[in-house]
Design a protein around this motif. Structure first.
Motif, mmCIF file in Angstrom:
data_model
loop_
_atom_site.group_PDB
_atom_site.id
_atom_site.type_symbol
_atom_site.label_atom_id
_atom_site.label_comp_id
_atom_site.label_asym_id
_atom_site.label_seq_id
_atom_site.Cartn_x
_atom_site.Cartn_y
_atom_site.Cartn_z
ATOM 1 N N ASN A 35 7.272 -0.970 26.701
ATOM 2 C CA ASN A 35 8.206 0.093 27.057
ATOM 3 C C ASN A 35 9.041 -0.416 28.227
ATOM 4 N N ARG A 36 10.274 -0.737 27.967
ATOM 5 C CA ARG A 36 11.140 -1.333 28.993
ATOM 6 C C ARG A 36 11.385 -0.396 30.173
ATOM 7 N N PHE A 37 11.368 -0.974 31.363
ATOM 8 C CA PHE A 37 11.786 -0.249 32.561
ATOM 9 C C PHE A 37 13.066 -0.923 33.042
ATOM 10 N N ASN A 38 14.179 -0.259 32.853
ATOM 11 C CA ASN A 38 15.474 -0.860 33.162
ATOM 12 C C ASN A 38 15.950 -0.440 34.547
ATOM 13 N N ILE A 39 15.933 -1.387 35.458
ATOM 14 C CA ILE A 39 16.472 -1.148 36.804
ATOM 15 C C ILE A 39 17.998 -1.182 36.709
ATOM 16 N N PRO A 40 18.700 -0.219 37.299
ATOM 17 C CA PRO A 40 20.174 -0.270 37.277
ATOM 18 C C PRO A 40 20.699 -1.602 37.823
ATOM 19 N N LYS A 41 21.731 -2.141 37.208
ATOM 20 C CA LYS A 41 22.277 -3.439 37.624
ATOM 21 C C LYS A 41 22.877 -3.409 39.021
ATOM 22 N N LEU A 42 23.049 -2.208 39.555
ATOM 23 C CA LEU A 42 23.589 -2.066 40.915
ATOM 24 C C LEU A 42 22.559 -2.462 41.971
ATOM 25 N N LEU A 43 21.300 -2.651 41.550
ATOM 26 C CA LEU A 43 20.221 -2.889 42.505
ATOM 27 C C LEU A 43 19.727 -4.335 42.472
ATOM 28 N N LYS A 44 19.141 -4.755 43.579
ATOM 29 C CA LYS A 44 18.530 -6.079 43.673
ATOM 30 C C LYS A 44 17.304 -5.974 44.580
ATOM 31 N N ILE A 45 16.536 -7.038 44.632
ATOM 32 C CA ILE A 45 15.334 -7.086 45.461
ATOM 33 C C ILE A 45 15.581 -7.962 46.685
ATOM 34 N N MET A 46 15.178 -7.466 47.839
ATOM 35 C CA MET A 46 15.119 -8.292 49.051
ATOM 36 C C MET A 46 13.645 -8.464 49.415
ATOM 37 N N SER A 87 26.183 4.694 38.000
ATOM 38 C CA SER A 87 27.222 4.253 38.936
ATOM 39 C C SER A 87 26.661 4.258 40.351
ATOM 40 N N ILE A 88 27.382 3.611 41.266
ATOM 41 C CA ILE A 88 26.955 3.576 42.671
ATOM 42 C C ILE A 88 26.959 4.985 43.261
ATOM 43 N N GLU A 89 27.864 5.834 42.765
ATOM 44 C CA GLU A 89 27.900 7.221 43.245
ATOM 45 C C GLU A 89 26.620 7.950 42.834
ATOM 46 N N ASN A 90 26.221 7.764 41.547
ATOM 47 C CA ASN A 90 24.954 8.338 41.067
ATOM 48 C C ASN A 90 23.796 7.900 41.944
ATOM 49 N N LEU A 91 23.801 6.603 42.238
ATOM 50 C CA LEU A 91 22.711 5.995 43.013
ATOM 51 C C LEU A 91 22.623 6.627 44.403
ATOM 52 N N LYS A 92 23.762 6.746 45.066
ATOM 53 C CA LYS A 92 23.777 7.321 46.421
ATOM 54 C C LYS A 92 23.338 8.789 46.411
ATOM 55 N N GLU A 93 23.748 9.508 45.358
ATOM 56 C CA GLU A 93 23.344 10.910 45.238
ATOM 57 C C GLU A 93 21.828 11.049 45.089
ATOM 58 N N LYS A 94 21.217 10.060 44.459
ATOM 59 C CA LYS A 94 19.778 10.120 44.168
ATOM 60 C C LYS A 94 18.928 9.475 45.262
ATOM 61 N N ARG A 95 19.574 8.885 46.284
ATOM 62 C CA ARG A 95 18.808 8.121 47.278
ATOM 63 C C ARG A 95 17.714 8.965 47.946
ATOM 64 N N GLU A 96 18.054 10.178 48.323
ATOM 65 C CA GLU A 96 17.078 11.019 49.023
ATOM 66 C C GLU A 96 15.848 11.268 48.146
ATOM 67 N N SER A 97 16.065 11.489 46.849
ATOM 68 C CA SER A 97 14.944 11.721 45.919
ATOM 69 C C SER A 97 14.098 10.472 45.764
#
Length: 402
Positions: free
Chosen positions: A216-227, A278-288
């Motif tokens: 079952n694939r877990f697809n990380i949004p392409k807007l993200l990376k690992i540090m 989108s990056i906007e979606n991502l920022k909206e969801k950051r708090e969650s």
């Protein structure tokens, strides 16, 4: 997300694959006369990067595996050899040569503090095997899957499902039945939503079990990376996992609460990421996302305290809290895997640079004398698991080895 919860079959965990690799390639040599008469061959694993080798003698009649005396033990390679001989080859009579398995690994699996001054190739560093600190990227799982996969391919009996099953079985043996196997599954298949196998599956004699875990694939949004923040210390994963598992087994009611909390968080996080475009979606969801991260870290740390091991040491909790609170482009932070002092991993968006994060870490280090040297490394997320190199990639790889 998942950690110790996926020691239970009732829980799911989320794993993210990276583009760091272990490589294994095989060369062969004709057997000696005495080996022919005794029906024996040798499998030799060679790691030039840590200047080590492990030699196993195989009895082709009894299928017994014996390691040469006075050699350092490697439970993972020993299990690989045993499983490859017992279950990875359909016809042992076709095995006519001594086998040399050459192992190489990307440098980030081990701390820069472990490097020797000498650099013997364009790409691969030499490490001090007596001062080897891992960074928590799953080096044991990677070396197991890479070497077993290369042997199955050599014996012409390779398939992803078979490699996965036999790798899980070898890991089960090497880890003395401790561990969830999520790292093995990620090595074979890449990022995924993982659910642990039932341990009794390894007692079955049929091959139906190869398909026990539907990917079952877990697809990380392409807007993200690992540090990754290399702590240059390292922890004993088997010790951490053993103590936590013992605590959970001895306290079933508390274990059930722990499992349910982790499972709920993982399912929610998977749901949030599936809707980000989108990056906007991502920022909206950051708090969650941050809220789920805090909840998960809380139970992950608490179970370590109760088991009397440091799954998330206090000093690392402080670092993670400060980073998450002060850098808006960080969405998630964790002591990966079994936790401890291996490394810190952050999920960030593409606007955060390694240089900025390193400067922030250096500033924190100056404010707290107990923080040792920490090195930031940017990691590329990859959905690809085990694979055979194509001709172009293989030639490029061979140009970079010693």
């Amino acid at each position: 997300m998942g950690g110790y919860a996926i020691l239970s079959e009732q829980c799911v965990g989320l794993s993210v694959g990276l583009n760091e690799k272990f490589y294994a390639f095989i060369t062969t040599q004709d057997v000696q006369n005495e080996q022919i008469s005794n029906q024996k061959i040798m499998i030799k694993f060679i790691s030039k990067q840590i200047e080590s080798e492990w030699i196993y003698e195989i009895d082709l009649i009894s299928k017994k595996v014996n390691q040469q005396q006075n050699q350092a033990k490697n439970p993972f390679l020993e299990a690989v050899t045993q499983i490859a001989i017992e279950e990875g080859i359909e016809d042992l009579s076709k095995v006519k040569k001594n086998i040399y398995v050459n192992i190489f690994h990307d440098n980030r699996f081990y701390s820069s503090a472990s490097k020797k001054n000498e650099q013997k190739s364009n790409y691969f560093s030499i490490f001090d095997k007596n001062n080897l600190h891992k960074t928590g990227l799953g080096s044991s799982a990677c070396v197991l899957v890479a070497t077993l996969g290369s042997l199955l391919k050599y014996f012409q009996d390779y398939a992803d499902e078979k490699l996965h099953y036999l790798s899980q079985k070898a890991n089960f043996i090497a880890q003395k039945k401790i561990g969830s196997g999520f790292d093995i599954a990620t090595c074979v298949f890449g990022s995924q939503v993982y659910k642990r196998f039932p341990p009794e599956i390894f007692s079955s004699c049929t091959q139906q079990q190869y398909k026990w875990n539907t990917l079952n694939r877990f697809n990380i949004p392409k807007l993200l990376k690992i540090m990754m923040i290399d702590l240059q210390i390292g922890s004993d994963t088997r010790l951490l996992a053993g103590e936590v598992k013992k605590y959970l087994d001895n306290n079933p009611e508390e274990a059930q609460i722990f499992y349910e909390e982790c499972n709920k968080n993982a399912s929610k996080l998977q749901e949030i990421f599936s809707g980000i475009e989108s990056i906007e979606n991502l920022k909206e969801k950051r708090e969650s996302i941050i809220s789920l991260n805090k909840q998960y870290r809380s139970v992950f740390k608490a179970v370590g305290i109760k088991a009397k091991v440091e799954t998330e040491p206090d000093i690392l909790s402080d670092i993670l809290d400060q980073i998450i609170n002060e850098i808006p482009s960080v969405y998630y932070g964790v002591c990966p895997g079994a936790g401890g002092y291996d490394a810190l991993c952050l999920l960030t968006d593409n606007s955060l640079t390694a240089e900025y994060l390193q400067a922030k870490i250096d500033q924190m280090k100056n404010q707290n004398s107990s923080i040792k040297e920490m090195v930031v490394q940017e990691m590329e997320i990859s959905q690809q698991g085990f694979h055979l190199l194509d001709e172009l990639s293989k030639n490029k790889f061979l140009q970079n080895i010693f």
